[in-house]
Design a protein around this motif. Structure first.
Motif, PDB file in Angstrom:
ATOM      1  N   TRP A 161       0.834  -1.206   0.000  1.00  0.00           N
ATOM      2  CA  TRP A 161       0.000   0.000   0.000  1.00  0.00           C
ATOM      3  C   TRP A 161       0.870   1.258   0.000  1.00  0.00           C
TER       4      TRP A 161
ATOM      5  N   LYS B 231     -15.701  -6.319  -7.009  1.00  0.00           N
ATOM      6  CA  LYS B 231     -15.971  -4.881  -6.886  1.00  0.00           C
ATOM      7  C   LYS B 231     -14.705  -4.121  -6.510  1.00  0.00           C
ATOM      8  N   ALA B 232     -13.892  -4.690  -5.641  1.00  0.00           N
ATOM      9  CA  ALA B 232     -12.663  -4.021  -5.204  1.00  0.00           C
ATOM     10  C   ALA B 232     -11.671  -3.853  -6.349  1.00  0.00           C
ATOM     11  N   LYS B 233     -11.733  -4.746  -7.327  1.00  0.00           N
ATOM     12  CA  LYS B 233     -10.781  -4.713  -8.435  1.00  0.00           C
ATOM     13  C   LYS B 233     -11.121  -3.672  -9.483  1.00  0.00           C
TER      14      LYS B 233
ATOM     15  N   SER C  61     -12.352  -5.519   1.876  1.00  0.00           N
ATOM     16  CA  SER C  61     -12.702  -4.978   0.567  1.00  0.00           C
ATOM     17  C   SER C  61     -12.417  -3.477   0.501  1.00  0.00           C
ATOM     18  N   ALA C  62     -12.751  -2.763   1.564  1.00  0.00           N
ATOM     19  CA  ALA C  62     -12.494  -1.324   1.594  1.00  0.00           C
ATOM     20  C   ALA C  62     -10.993  -1.036   1.503  1.00  0.00           C
ATOM     21  N   TYR C  63     -10.197  -1.862   2.179  1.00  0.00           N
ATOM     22  CA  TYR C  63      -8.741  -1.672   2.151  1.00  0.00           C
ATOM     23  C   TYR C  63      -8.167  -2.005   0.773  1.00  0.00           C
TER      24      TYR C  63
ATOM     25  N   ARG D 195      -6.085  -0.320  -4.863  1.00  0.00           N
ATOM     26  CA  ARG D 195      -6.279  -0.502  -6.308  1.00  0.00           C
ATOM     27  C   ARG D 195      -5.568   0.547  -7.163  1.00  0.00           C
TER      28      ARG D 195
ATOM     29  N   LYS E  75      -9.748  -1.593  -1.991  1.00  0.00           N
ATOM     30  CA  LYS E  75     -10.129  -0.476  -2.866  1.00  0.00           C
ATOM     31  C   LYS E  75      -9.144   0.680  -2.725  1.00  0.00           C
ATOM     32  N   GLU E  76      -8.588   0.861  -1.518  1.00  0.00           N
ATOM     33  CA  GLU E  76      -7.557   1.880  -1.321  1.00  0.00           C
ATOM     34  C   GLU E  76      -6.286   1.513  -2.086  1.00  0.00           C
TER      35      GLU E  76
ATOM     36  N   GLU F 119     -17.462  -9.204  -3.583  1.00  0.00           N
ATOM     37  CA  GLU F 119     -16.797  -8.006  -3.071  1.00  0.00           C
ATOM     38  C   GLU F 119     -15.392  -7.860  -3.645  1.00  0.00           C
TER      39      GLU F 119
END
Length: 363
Positions: A171, A360-362, A212-214, A219, A216-217, A357
């Motif tokens: 990250w 969606k994150a991808k 999933s939220a992490y 991506r 998305k960060e 999920e």
């Protein structure tokens, strides 16, 4: 979790896999060299997951065929889920399969595996005690460990300024555009969960939401999601960082001296693949003979050397060169392994939610 997970699958001839030749010696399994007709056994395994005679290695299948005068119908799959669907939905008949831990649990739960008669597998004594019973097979009745390993982090020493010590570097914005990530939901979600303080074993939908939220960060920082492409990317100095399976990282390091590895301080996935006998078997005794053969010290050693993964076979381990046994990427210390986690079978709704999920994150 395998040497190259997304290899093009070998052609599966389902009708022939369902056909079993029954010889006059079929009750005790295996030929004695006097039969005019060979018995057949159907083995279903990951691609590139057995020593196959390349570069002077043991040709495991051919050796078994010659030793017991049998014919092995050997085919490959690319994922646990593909293997499961073929066994569940088709008329294929398999005698030995090699699923991963969580899939063993699923197959047991759905009554799709035979209990193993260990009196037919004397070489089971070669297996390390700590691998004979696990969360996915608590009584050790349905599975025989084949191979194990951990997920680690590969990095390019010419592209990464300081040696990292955590998956959190995936990250790090300074490496934007040079970061690779697993293109499968279990491994990617597990890394995100671990960094958020969640043990990725028996997870919930709330755990998936956090992961999933992490993801998305992360991506916008990624170059791409990969499986087998990781070899081209890392060996070719095209990317800086990639989480992957330890045995494969060892292979990549052999092919590119600029690469190194990290066992992340937060721990990672410890995976165990095991030999099992599905209820589709037409010759359980021969299946057990095959499993017993795979546990012979020299055979298990050859497979461990070819795969680059860790062997649960003590007799085979004792035969390995010291440089392999002392390689902490392949055989991490017990202190590190205690930080690791294994995947469990998830309820269908939770598993499907994780798949959705992740997609969606991808995006």
């Amino acid at each position: 979790m395998k040497k190259i997970l997304s290899l093009i699958m070998s052609a599966l001839v389902i009708s022939s896999a369902a056909f079993m030749v029954t010889g006059c010696n079929s009750e005790n399994g295996g030929g004695n060299g006097n039969n005019t007709e060979k018995q057949e056994i159907n083995v279903f395994n990951w691609g590139e997951y057995i020593s196959n005679g390349e570069d002077g290695t043991l040709d495991t299948i051919k050796s078994f065929e010659e030793k017991y005068n049998v014919k092995v119908n050997y085919t490959n799959y690319e994922s646990n889920e593909e293997m499961y669907n073929l066994i569940k939905e088709s008329n294929s008949s398999y005698d030995v399969i090699i699923p991963s831990d969580y899939m063993v649990a699923k197959l047991i739960e759905e009554d799709m595996l035979e209990k193993i008669d260990f009196s037919n597998i004397p070489n089971y004594d070669n297996v390390m005690e700590k691998y004979k019973k696990n969360d996915f097979d608590p009584n050790g009745e349905y599975s025989v460990p084949y191979s194990w390993g951990v997920v680690a982090l590969a990095y390019n020493k010419t592209m990464v300024k300081e040696k990292p010590d955590s998956f959190s570097v995936l990250w790090d914005k300074q490496y934007s555009g040079n970061i690779l990530m697993f293109d499968n939901s279990r491994d990617a979600m597990a890394i995100a969960m671990r960094l958020k303080g969640i043990t990725p074993t028996k997870i919930t939908k709330d755990d998936i939401d956090i992961a999933s939220a992490y993801l998305k960060e992360q991506r916008p920082l990624l170059k791409k999601y990969v499986m087998d492409q990781v070899f081209t990317e890392m060996e070719g100095n095209q990317s800086a960082l990639a989480p992957y399976y330890a045995g494969d990282i060892a292979t990549m390091m052999e092919n590119n001296e600029d690469l190194d590895y990290v066992l992340p301080k937060e721990g990672s996935n410890l995976f165990i693949d095991s030999m099992c006998i599905p209820k589709t078997t037409k010759n359980k005794a021969l299946a057990e003979k095959f499993i017993n053969y795979m546990l012979e010290p020299e055979v298990a050693k050859a497979n461990a050397e070819y795969l680059g993964y860790s062997t649960p076979n003590q007799a085979a381990y004792d035969l390995l060169d010291d440089d392999i046994k002392n390689n902490k990427l392949i055989y991490p210390d017990e202190a590190y392994l205690k930080k690791c986690y294994t995947f469990s079978n998830l309820p269908t709704d939770v598993y499907n939610y994780m798949q959705d999920e992740f997609l969606k994150a991808k995006v």
